[in-house]
Every structure is written in structure tokens, then in C-alpha cells.
Design a protein around this motif. Structure first.
Motif, mmCIF file in Angstrom:
data_model
loop_
_atom_site.group_PDB
_atom_site.id
_atom_site.type_symbol
_atom_site.label_atom_id
_atom_site.label_comp_id
_atom_site.label_asym_id
_atom_site.label_seq_id
_atom_site.Cartn_x
_atom_site.Cartn_y
_atom_site.Cartn_z
ATOM 1 N N LEU A 63 51.631 46.248 49.787
ATOM 2 C CA LEU A 63 51.811 44.723 50.063
ATOM 3 C C LEU A 63 52.145 44.629 51.817
ATOM 4 C CD1 LEU A 63 53.496 43.319 47.070
ATOM 5 C CD2 LEU A 63 50.980 42.975 47.668
ATOM 6 N N THR A 64 53.101 45.241 52.166
ATOM 7 C CA THR A 64 53.301 44.976 53.606
ATOM 8 C C THR A 64 52.394 45.832 54.584
ATOM 9 O OG1 THR A 64 54.985 47.093 53.347
ATOM 10 C CG2 THR A 64 55.875 45.010 53.170
ATOM 11 N N ALA A 79 46.103 44.408 43.628
ATOM 12 C CA ALA A 79 44.910 44.361 44.706
ATOM 13 C C ALA A 79 44.743 42.751 45.276
ATOM 14 C CB ALA A 79 43.684 44.652 43.894
ATOM 15 N N ILE A 80 45.000 41.839 44.174
ATOM 16 C CA ILE A 80 45.053 40.568 44.701
ATOM 17 C C ILE A 80 46.015 40.253 45.477
ATOM 18 C CG2 ILE A 80 45.111 38.119 43.733
ATOM 19 C CD1 ILE A 80 44.017 39.205 41.170
ATOM 20 N N GLY A 81 47.306 40.473 45.264
ATOM 21 C CA GLY A 81 48.299 40.322 46.186
ATOM 22 C C GLY A 81 48.170 40.860 47.593
ATOM 23 N N ARG A 82 47.671 41.923 47.716
ATOM 24 C CA ARG A 82 47.485 42.620 48.753
ATOM 25 C C ARG A 82 46.469 41.747 49.551
ATOM 26 N NH1 ARG A 82 44.465 48.450 48.731
ATOM 27 N NH2 ARG A 82 43.133 46.914 48.020
ATOM 28 N N ALA A 83 45.454 41.449 48.913
ATOM 29 C CA ALA A 83 44.298 40.522 49.928
ATOM 30 C C ALA A 83 45.212 39.309 50.334
ATOM 31 C CB ALA A 83 43.261 40.199 49.037
ATOM 32 N N LEU A 84 46.103 38.609 49.619
ATOM 33 C CA LEU A 84 46.772 37.569 49.712
ATOM 34 C C LEU A 84 47.629 37.800 51.072
ATOM 35 C CD1 LEU A 84 47.462 35.977 46.065
ATOM 36 C CD2 LEU A 84 46.073 35.070 47.637
ATOM 37 N N MET A 85 48.138 38.978 51.067
ATOM 38 C CA MET A 85 49.232 38.996 52.269
ATOM 39 C C MET A 85 48.273 39.162 53.505
ATOM 40 S SD MET A 85 52.235 39.672 51.329
ATOM 41 C CE MET A 85 53.092 40.744 52.232
ATOM 42 N N ALA A 126 51.305 31.327 54.463
ATOM 43 C CA ALA A 126 51.933 31.034 52.901
ATOM 44 C C ALA A 126 52.374 32.137 52.235
ATOM 45 C CB ALA A 126 50.707 30.109 51.973
ATOM 46 N N TRP A 127 51.502 33.346 52.517
ATOM 47 C CA TRP A 127 51.635 34.617 51.482
ATOM 48 C C TRP A 127 52.422 35.558 52.272
ATOM 49 C CZ3 TRP A 127 50.747 33.638 46.823
ATOM 50 C CH2 TRP A 127 49.897 32.622 46.403
#
Length: 233
Positions: free
Chosen positions: A100-101, A145-151, A112-113
């Protein structure tokens, strides 16, 4: 409603073989668009072409006026495309938090993310924060994978086969998260095989057949005849 993404007459090749023959796709700000079609009709190639991972042979694609067709893939990502690719493709030897980072970016259009907001959306990622991505279940990897894209704080989130191969309970969690993202006003382009879930979520639909856009409209206009003829359901 203003157009966020405008793709017109997209053509693309893999070597000498032509894969797209004229794809048109418009996405308004805050809109969810379902990209549909049977297997092999060009959905993933369309996504790859928009994201500049497959060369554009003809046509144009603009994101809020920026000409993506003239960009390399990493520049298209910086312009605001957040891709969740088919197959998830998390970094297997990095931990959940490191995945994520590594993608974290603030932009002039969104901050926002963050780790906190992503793990609020997917609490399981907080529980697995120190685990390697390779140790996660398929559903957890999809959340990652979704979280990584949102980051990356994208303007447009693109989900290719969002729930493919997942257990029913995990699919329900993913769909609930996507509905939450829609409620937040995020623009989304989504490919998935679940017609029922797509129809309950999408504002607009576009159907591809043999590399061309052959139908576009709102879900209420998608008749049984169209779904039988173009989607094979």
C-alpha cells in the motif's frame, strides 16, 4: 455531467493481429460504467489501451482534456488512472502495508485515500498488515489490489474482473466496497461477469463484440434480447 474519460475509435494490435476495431467509451465524473462482452471480445485490451499498456493504433483517449494517447503508462497513471488488473498482481514478497505505501500518492484532485481510509474500507488489510502478500487468500489479495490502486488517489478507478474466482462471501464484501466507492463519488470503470451485480451498480453500460462497441446505454435499456445476443446469458 462533465466527461471525465473520452475514448473514441480506439484501435489496437498485437503484432500483426488487430484486436480493437473502433471502441468508443465515455465516462462522466462520478459515474460507474460497466464494460461488458463475452470472453475474447476486447475488454481487457480496451483497458490496457486506455492505460497505455498496449499501443494505440488509431483513435484518441482523453482524461479531463489530457491526451493519454501521447503518454507512457506511468504518465497515464500519474494523470489519474488507478488500475486493478486482472489477476491482482500484488507484490508477493512485500507485506500488505508495504504494497500500500509503495503506491501512496497525494494529488491536486484528491488526498482522500491513505492507509487509514483504505483499511477502514477493508479492515482485513489492517489485520494482515505485516503479512507478505503471497500469504493472503485470493479475496484478500483482491482487496489489497483495490487498496493499492486507491492509494494513488485516482480520478478513475479501473477494475478488470473485480470478483473473478472469489468465494461468494468474499464477492459480497468486494461488491459492498465498490458500492461504497461509488457513494463517495469516485468514477469507476468495471469489468465483471456478474450481470446482476453490474446492473445494480452501473450508471451506464457499454458492450463490446469483436473489438467494437456495439451497444451503449443505461442498464434499464438493456433488454433480454440484447443480453442473449451479445452477452450469451
Amino acid at each position: 455531467m462533465a466527461h471525465l474519460l473520452q475514448a473514441t475509435g480506439l484501435e489496437a494490435h498485437y503484432g500483426a493481429s488487430q484486436a480493437l476495431f473502433g471502441v468508443d467509451l465515455n465516462i462522466a465524473t462520478g459515474e460507474v460504467v460497466a464494460l461488458m462482452g463475452r470472453n475474447g471480445m476486447g475488454k481487457t485490451t480496451t483497458i490496457r489501451t486506455i492505460c497505455r499498456m498496449t499501443p494505440l493504433s488509431a483513435g484518441s483517449v482523453f482524461l479531463e482534456g489530457a491526451d493519454l494517447g501521447a503518454m507512457r503508462s506511468h504518465h497515464a497513471a500519474r494523470a489519474g488512472l488507478g488500475l486493478v488488473p486482472e489477476g491482482r498482481r500484488c507484490f508477493p514478497n512485500l507485506s500488505v502495508q508495504e504494497n500500500l505505501t509503495a503506491a501512496a500518492r497525494t494529488t491536486r484532485w484528491s488526498q482522500a485515500w491513505t492507509l487509514d481510509t483504505v483499511t477502514d474500507l477493508f479492515p482485513r488489510l489492517a489485520e494482515r498488515a505485516t503479512q507478505k502478500a503471497s500469504s493472503l487468500s485470493g479475496g484478500e489479495q483482491q482487496m489489497l489490489a483495490i487498496g493499492r490502486a486507491l492509494m494513488t488517489n485516482p480520478r478513475l478507478l479501473i477494475l478488470d474482473e473485480a470478483t473473478e474466482g472469489l468465494a461468494p462471501t468474499v464477492r459480497s464484501e468486494i461488491w459492498a466496497a465498490i458500492r461504497s466507492l461509488k457513494s463517495s463519488g469516485l468514477s469507476i470503470l468495471i469489468v465483471d461477469k456478474s450481470l446482476k451485480d453490474l446492473m445494480s451498480l452501473a450508471d451506464q453500460c457499454a458492450i463490446l463484440e469483436r473489438g467494437r462497441t456495439v451497444w451503449a446505454g443505461v442498464p434499464a435499456e438493456l433488454t433480454d434480447d440484447v443480453t442473449s445476443r451479445l452477452l450469451g446469458v
